[in-house]
Design an enzyme around this catalytic site. Structure first.
Site, PDB file in Angstrom:
ATOM      1  N   VAL A  11       0.824  -1.209   0.000  1.00 55.47           N
ATOM      2  CA  VAL A  11       0.000   0.000   0.000  1.00 55.47           C
ATOM      3  C   VAL A  11       0.859   1.261   0.000  1.00 55.47           C
ATOM      4  O   VAL A  11       0.619   2.199  -0.769  1.00 55.47           O
ATOM      5  CB  VAL A  11      -0.928  -0.003   1.248  1.00 55.47           C
ATOM      6  CG1 VAL A  11      -1.650   1.321   1.397  1.00 55.47           C
ATOM      7  CG2 VAL A  11      -1.915  -1.158   1.156  1.00 55.47           C
ATOM      8  N   CYS A 263      -6.152  -9.241   2.141  1.00 53.65           N
ATOM      9  CA  CYS A 263      -7.177  -8.379   2.722  1.00 53.65           C
ATOM     10  C   CYS A 263      -8.429  -9.105   3.184  1.00 53.65           C
ATOM     11  O   CYS A 263      -8.785  -9.027   4.361  1.00 53.65           O
ATOM     12  CB  CYS A 263      -7.579  -7.303   1.722  1.00 53.65           C
ATOM     13  SG  CYS A 263      -6.271  -6.123   1.434  1.00 53.65           S
TER      14      CYS A 263
HETATM   15  C1  UDX Z   1      -9.137  -6.663  -2.243  1.00 58.95           C
HETATM   16  C2  UDX Z   1     -10.120  -5.526  -2.576  1.00 58.95           C
HETATM   17  O1  UDX Z   1     -10.648  -5.733  -3.888  1.00 58.95           O
HETATM   18  C3  UDX Z   1      -9.446  -4.184  -2.459  1.00 58.95           C
HETATM   19  O2  UDX Z   1     -10.371  -3.147  -2.679  1.00 58.95           O
HETATM   20  C4  UDX Z   1      -8.860  -4.058  -1.045  1.00 58.95           C
HETATM   21  O3  UDX Z   1      -8.191  -2.846  -0.887  1.00 58.95           O
HETATM   22  C5  UDX Z   1      -7.896  -5.208  -0.775  1.00 58.95           C
HETATM   23  O4  UDX Z   1      -8.591  -6.447  -0.970  1.00 58.95           O
HETATM   24  P1  UDX Z   1      -7.208  -7.976  -3.511  1.00 58.95           P
HETATM   25  O5  UDX Z   1      -7.125  -8.820  -2.280  1.00 58.95           O
HETATM   26  O6  UDX Z   1      -5.955  -7.464  -4.115  1.00 58.95           O
HETATM   27  O7  UDX Z   1      -8.131  -6.687  -3.240  1.00 58.95           O
HETATM   28  O8  UDX Z   1      -7.903  -8.837  -4.655  1.00 58.95           O
HETATM   29  P2  UDX Z   1      -9.345  -9.002  -5.309  1.00 58.95           P
HETATM   30  O9  UDX Z   1      -9.220  -8.815  -6.763  1.00 58.95           O
HETATM   31  O10 UDX Z   1     -10.369  -8.230  -4.619  1.00 58.95           O
HETATM   32  O11 UDX Z   1      -9.594 -10.568  -5.053  1.00 58.95           O
HETATM   33  C6  UDX Z   1      -9.643 -11.107  -3.739  1.00 58.95           C
HETATM   34  C7  UDX Z   1      -9.933 -12.582  -3.784  1.00 58.95           C
HETATM   35  O12 UDX Z   1     -11.268 -12.833  -4.192  1.00 58.95           O
HETATM   36  C8  UDX Z   1      -9.064 -13.390  -4.747  1.00 58.95           C
HETATM   37  O13 UDX Z   1      -8.728 -14.606  -4.139  1.00 58.95           O
HETATM   38  C9  UDX Z   1      -9.960 -13.608  -5.938  1.00 58.95           C
HETATM   39  O14 UDX Z   1      -9.644 -14.771  -6.677  1.00 58.95           O
HETATM   40  C10 UDX Z   1     -11.308 -13.749  -5.259  1.00 58.95           C
HETATM   41  N1  UDX Z   1     -12.437 -13.420  -6.124  1.00 58.95           N
HETATM   42  C11 UDX Z   1     -12.626 -12.128  -6.532  1.00 58.95           C
HETATM   43  C12 UDX Z   1     -13.338 -14.422  -6.509  1.00 58.95           C
HETATM   44  O15 UDX Z   1     -13.197 -15.589  -6.145  1.00 58.95           O
HETATM   45  N2  UDX Z   1     -14.410 -14.065  -7.282  1.00 58.95           N
HETATM   46  C13 UDX Z   1     -14.620 -12.794  -7.692  1.00 58.95           C
HETATM   47  O16 UDX Z   1     -15.637 -12.567  -8.385  1.00 58.95           O
HETATM   48  C14 UDX Z   1     -13.700 -11.790  -7.322  1.00 58.95           C
END
Ligand code: UDX
Length: 438
Positions: A11, A263
């Protein structure tokens, strides 16, 4: 504007670099000498698309600097951002604020003029209040303000998210802090990103609520996927069918192996702790957490079922290990319980990930690593798509099928069509796409 950024993790580094790119003068400070030395030499501590060149160009223009010396970073700064880690406390899920409070204590003693202390780290409600107390206790100059400015960056898309945010959230208790934050973000809201001012506590809680809501969408669609398999329906079509309703929205409705990353798992647990401390039940979020934990643990069973109920002696090829594409982050990745389950079941595992290997090696058990995606197919009984890296989207399925001993393709990210896989001679099993044997 001069800005100090404490913490050069994910971040801090992305935010500091983007602020510099807007024209502010940013000094990023970290206690980790090796990290700062690497940054000074132009080497990035994380793998994030576009970051290295953005750091380089802003360093060259003299707007971005790195140091281990907090006094130097604070010189002339009107705002100091705290972007240090807030890991889960071992065992209980509370966010560990040791690094946040240590940073505040240290900077309080170094300030010779008031400034705005801004938390970017994800911190529980009330942390800003405690920071204000520490500043007073440690003799910081009168007139310092404390604000909350949570980030909403996705790994792998962090720079674009920073530069084109859906909103900028600022929690502040005084006009001075609001004015400084408005000035820092002025380049963005000129582009119409809404700048939302709330109380400090509301901003702190909003960050957790946003992540919990997104985690809920994912767990919802994952449970729908299970139901689709039982009743012979298709979750992808279902997701589109509900997602086109503006009230629902189509994003975060991709069924898969469960959410991981730095996160969602940590922040949902911390939100539950906050609720627990406040004596308020959060039944939805606690169910989301349980559904996700169970889902990740169930993925090895899925592979076992696709192989006819037995993993013993089977060779499994994994495509992707990181929790999502475009990152080398392995934190809470679904691949971790998957590999564990496969090895416990007596299978041997070979994996390929475009960038995650180094992080993976310290977290996964005894597995082999392939140098190229197609090599994981050699002699494999089953292939499993674990992470939807772009380079896995157009593999030559017929070639993979020829290299394999068996013919099972378990697609945990639904990036292939059953018909294409079957044409290549593979037995396809996706997520929530009809009855597995239909
Ligand atoms: C997340 C939030 O999106 C972001 O706003 C916050 O600041 C930090 O956490 P991030 O952890 O980088 O970001 O990834 P993200 O793209 O949100 O995906 C998180 C998890 O959810 C991944 O494991 C992804 O595979 C999963 N996911 C996401 C799904 O299984 N299905 C989806 O439709 C979206």
């Amino acid at each position: 504007m001069r800005i100090a950024m404490i913490g050069t993790g994910y971040v801090g580094l992305v935010s500091g670099t983007c602020f510099a790119d807007f024209g502010h003068h940013v000094t990023c400070v970290d206690k980790d000498v090796t990290k700062i030395d690497a940054l000074l030499a132009g080497r990035m501590p994380i793998w994030e698309p576009g970051l290295e060149s953005l750091v380089k160009s802003n360093v060259e223009r003299g707007r971005l600097a790195f140091t281990t010396d907090l006094t130097e970073a604070l010189k002339g700064a009107q705002a100091v951002f705290i972007a240090v880690g807030t890991p889960s406390q071992r065992g209980d899920g509370h966010a560990d604020l040791t690094y946040v409070y240590a940073a505040v204590k240290e900077l309080a003693g170094l300030l010779d003029q008031p400034l705005v202390v801004v938390t970017k780290s994800t911190v529980p409600v009330g942390t800003g209040d405690r920071i204000a107390e520490i500043l007073a206790e440690e003799g910081a100059p009168k007139g310092c303000s404390v604000a909350s400015n949570p980030e909403f960056l996705r790994e792998g898309a962090a720079i674009a998210d920073f530069k084109h945010p859906d909103r900028i959230l600022v929690g502040a208790e005084d006009d001075g802090a609001r004015a400084v934050l408005a000035e820092i973000y002025r380049p963005l809201f000129l582009n119409k990103a809404p700048l939302l001012f709330t109380s400090r506590r509301t901003a702190e809680l909003t960050k957790y609520a946003a992540n919990a809501f997104l985690a809920m969408k994912i767990s919802f669609i994952n449970e729908m996927a299970d139901l689709c398999e039982a009743v012979d329906a298709d979750v992808q079509e279902l997701a589109r069918g509900i997602g086109l309703d503006n009230r629902i929205g189509g994003k975060f409705l991709h069924a898969g192996p469960g959410y991981g990353g730095s996160c969602f798992p940590k922040d949902t647990l911390a939100l539950l702790k906050t609720a627990d401390d406040a004596g308020v039940e959060q039944r939805i979020v606690s169910t989301v957490v349980a559904v996700n934990d169970d889902r990740k643990a169930a993925m090895a069973e899925r592979v076992r079922a696709a192989l006819g109920g037995n993993l013993e002696g089977k060779r499994i090829g994994l495509l992707g290990l990181t929790f999502k594409p475009n990152t080398d982050d392995m934190r809470d990745a679904p691949s971790i319980p998957l590999v564990e389950g496969l090895l416990t079941g007596g299978a041997s595992v070979v994996a390929f990930d475009p960038v995650g290997r180094v992080q993976a090696e310290s977290l996964l058990g005894e597995i082999d690593y392939a140098a190229r995606a197609e090599d994981v197919a050699d002699g494999a009984d089953a292939l499993v798509i674990v992470t939807e890296w772009d380079e896995f989207r157009a593999l030559d399925l017929a070639d993979l099928a020829r290299r394999m001993r068996g013919n099972v393709l378990v697609d945990l990210r639904n990036i292939y069509d059953r018909s294409d896989a079957e044409r290549a001679g593979l037995a396809y099993r996706g997520i929530g796409r009809g009855r597995p044997n239909a």
